[in-house]
Design an enzyme around this catalytic site. Structure first.
Site, short mmCIF file in Angstrom:
data_model
loop_
_atom_site.label_atom_id
_atom_site.label_comp_id
_atom_site.label_asym_id
_atom_site.label_seq_id
_atom_site.Cartn_x
_atom_site.Cartn_y
_atom_site.Cartn_z
N CYS A 35 0.76 -1.35 0.03
CA CYS A 35 -0.17 0.07 0.14
C CYS A 35 0.78 1.22 0.03
CB CYS A 35 -0.86 -0.11 1.17
SG CYS A 35 -1.85 1.45 1.50
N CYS A 38 -0.28 4.26 2.52
CA CYS A 38 0.27 3.52 3.82
C CYS A 38 1.38 4.27 4.06
CB CYS A 38 0.05 2.12 4.20
SG CYS A 38 -1.52 1.40 3.71
#
Length: 114
Positions: A35, A38
């Site tokens: 991700c 993230c």
């Protein structure tokens, strides 16, 4: 997992004890290695964990390694940020955001500064 400094990692096994057992509201980041947003959020979470230490506990959980917790709270997108009080989710936000915006969004779930 992209680890935010000063932020504890929880697992399917430790989630209830760490999140439900906390006297403070708990901000949980549902994250994954793949991700990108993230990674952008990691320094933001580190700063918030440090600055709000007396009012908020911040933890991360890797959804790929802990699928039970992710499915229990119907987490489909990364990063998902959830605030828990007394083990129950009270707020959910999806996507990375700058620190100032995240703090504004957390204001209504954080205890007042005395």
């Amino acid at each position: 997992m992209i680890h935010a400094e000063g932020v504890a990692e929880v697992t399917d096994t430790t989630f209830d004890a760490e999140v439900g057992g906390s006297g403070l509201p708990v901000l949980v980041e549902f994250t994954a290695d793949w991700c990108g947003p993230c990674r952008q959020l990691a320094p933001v979470l580190s700063a918030i964990a440090r600055e709000e230490a007396g009012r908020l506990k911040v933890v991360q959980i890797d959804v790929d390694r802990n699928p039970e917790t992710a499915s229990r709270f119907a987490v489909l997108s990364m990063p998902t940020l959830m605030v828990f009080k007394g083990g129950e989710p009270v707020k959910s936000m999806v996507g990375a955001r700058p620190k100032r915006r995240l703090l504004q969004e957390l204001e209504d779930v954080l205890p007042a500064v005395v």
